[in-house]
Write a protein that holds these residues in place. Structure first.
Motif, mmCIF file in Angstrom:
data_model
loop_
_atom_site.group_PDB
_atom_site.id
_atom_site.type_symbol
_atom_site.label_atom_id
_atom_site.label_comp_id
_atom_site.label_asym_id
_atom_site.label_seq_id
_atom_site.Cartn_x
_atom_site.Cartn_y
_atom_site.Cartn_z
ATOM 1 N N UNK A 162 0.799 -1.220 0.000
ATOM 2 C CA UNK A 162 0.000 0.000 0.000
ATOM 3 C C UNK A 162 0.828 1.263 0.000
ATOM 4 N N UNK A 163 2.059 1.190 -0.495
ATOM 5 C CA UNK A 163 2.951 2.351 -0.482
ATOM 6 C C UNK A 163 2.657 3.358 -1.569
ATOM 7 N N UNK A 164 1.418 3.907 -1.606
ATOM 8 C CA UNK A 164 0.994 4.907 -2.584
ATOM 9 C C UNK A 164 0.678 6.214 -1.875
ATOM 10 N N UNK A 165 0.756 7.314 -2.606
ATOM 11 C CA UNK A 165 0.385 8.582 -2.000
ATOM 12 C C UNK A 165 0.111 9.652 -3.036
ATOM 13 N N UNK A 166 -0.673 10.656 -2.630
ATOM 14 C CA UNK A 166 -0.996 11.806 -3.471
ATOM 15 C C UNK A 166 -0.143 12.992 -3.046
ATOM 16 N N UNK A 167 0.494 13.634 -3.991
ATOM 17 C CA UNK A 167 1.341 14.789 -3.694
ATOM 18 C C UNK A 167 0.471 16.016 -3.483
ATOM 19 N N UNK A 168 0.753 16.771 -2.425
ATOM 20 C CA UNK A 168 -0.027 17.986 -2.135
ATOM 21 C C UNK A 168 0.808 19.259 -2.216
ATOM 22 N N UNK A 169 2.155 19.129 -2.262
ATOM 23 C CA UNK A 169 3.035 20.298 -2.337
ATOM 24 C C UNK A 169 4.150 20.018 -3.343
ATOM 25 N N UNK A 170 4.756 21.097 -3.857
ATOM 26 C CA UNK A 170 5.913 20.928 -4.730
ATOM 27 C C UNK A 170 7.060 20.318 -3.924
#
Length: 422
Positions: free
Chosen positions: A289-297
């Motif tokens: 489950x090592x997924x993620x959404x980027x929220x900052x540069x």
């Protein structure tokens, strides 16, 4: 008085026994078997060892009533060896104390070590930087309140009973936290795989791991939704991390806070630049489950895959979908490697995975609902965690009050004894 005045002997385990681990050997007690906050011995995760010949082995063999202390890491952990324990030996990080039992009983010593007296002493005497430790002399010199032996036994019996009750309450709170975690995952999985409308018409997805989905959802390969990018980072951007528990961080994590086995290169030019809305995954931990959404540069490790949306899509929705148990099993199937910890999910495999996508307005509503649910579950988990903290504080207070004579447990009912510590 210091412990040494009633000590028969004190020793620590031998070095180098790790080379002799054997499924057919004797029990090998390590610091992980000394439970924090309790004088019990945890043998659920026990190692076995082939004991070397000679006195080196026999001198570290435990007997019923021996008191074991951690002398590196988990300082303050202690255990009293129970009756009828099969043949067992201690590691080099465990001090074995055997008493004459003329002035100090084993359980009394164990509870003193758990009290504020013992914890303060071990904290004051510990030394070392990243690897704190105690010397055997520090254990010998532990200042110990001395009650008559019969009273020590009575107090220890009282504390056994009362701490067992507290431990059960702590266990109940931990079970509740596990149930909340399971419930949270079940609710999220249902939201991203079935939607929020229980009356929506359904249709077969033709995708085994998805099953039926709302009839108006569309199907797509990952390759039609995202493209892989590999833009080089720049020195001023923060290095972001991807966690299997929390997704992509929104700031650079300090070295000492990184997950175990995570290292960084000093050459920042090797890192990949990421932008808000990108999907990032760890090739070696996608199957966890090592997924993620980027929220900052920012920028991420070159070992990560960066996928950028090709069209209007709520990346957070895809992240939630890919973290479901059903999707994680697909990540495992598409990963390459001999064993679990060598599995890697490459882009060429990942891009062919098919997903079901609701309209953008619906994905936004689903993500908003998930955020609301996560806040609620987090609040309930925090309440349980706070209850555990307070119970553990009460436990320490009760032990400390009993072994330092602040309460006379012979004259108090259990309820009044507990009230006396508040």
């Amino acid at each position: 008085m210091p412990l040494k005045r009633d000590l028969d002997f004190l020793t620590s385990g031998s070095r180098g026994w790790a080379e002799n681990y054997s499924d057919e050997g004797e029990l090998f007690i390590r610091i992980t078997n000394l439970t924090r906050g309790s004088i019990g011995l945890d043998l659920t995760d026990i190692q076995r060892v082939a004991v070397p010949d000679g006195a080196e082995g026999s001198r570290t063999k435990v007997r019923s009533g021996d008191v074991l202390f951690s002398i590196t890491a988990y300082l303050g952990s202690v255990a009293v060896v129970p009756d009828a324990l099969e043949s067992a030996y201690v590691s080099q990080h465990v001090a074995l104390a055997r008493f004459h039992q003329l002035r100090l009983t084993s359980k009394w010593v164990g509870f003193v070590a758990l009290s504020v007296v013992g914890q303060a002493w071990f904290g004051m005497k510990s030394y070392g930087g990243t690897k704190i430790q105690l010397s055997l002399d520090d254990v010998r010199d532990l200042p110990t309140p001395v009650a008559p032996v019969d009273e020590q036994r009575a107090i220890a019996a009282f504390l056994d009973r009362e701490t067992a009750k507290i431990d059960e309450l702590v266990a109940e709170q931990r079970r509740l936290m596990e149930l909340l975690k399971e419930k949270r995952q079940a609710v999220i999985s249902h939201a991203v795989m079935k939607g929020l409308n229980p009356d929506a018409p359904m249709k077969p997805s033709g995708i085994e791991w998805l099953g039926e989905v709302p009839a108006h959802w569309e199907f797509n390969r990952i390759a039609n939704v995202f493209r892989e990018v590999g833009e080089p980072g720049t020195a001023e951007l923060p290095i972001l991390s991807v966690s299997i528990h929390h997704g992509v961080s929104d700031k650079e994590i300090a070295e000492d806070e990184l997950e175990r086995k995570v290292t960084r290169s000093d050459d920042r030019s090797k890192y990949k630049q990421v932008s808000p809305g990108d999907l990032v995954y760890n090739m070696m931990r996608a199957w966890q489950g090592g997924f993620g959404t980027v929220t900052v540069m920012g920028m991420v490790s070159p070992a990560y895959v960066v996928a950028r949306p090709l069209k209007m899509v709520k990346t957070a929705y895809i992240e939630h979908l890919l973290r479901t148990p059903q999707a994680i099993e697909q990540m495992r199937r598409h990963s390459r490697g001999v064993t679990d910890f060598r599995l890697r999910l490459y882009w060429d495999e990942f891009k062919n995975i098919r997903v079901a996508l609701p309209p953008i307005e619906e994905t936004t509503a689903i993500c908003a609902k998930i955020s609301e649910l996560e806040e609620r579950f987090s609040a309930m988990s925090a309440e349980s965690a706070e209850s555990i903290r307070l119970l553990q504080e009460r436990r320490t207070a009760l032990i400390s009050a009993a072994v330092t004579g602040q309460i006379d447990v012979r004259a108090l009912s259990p309820t009044k004894a507990m009230e006396a510590t508040t």
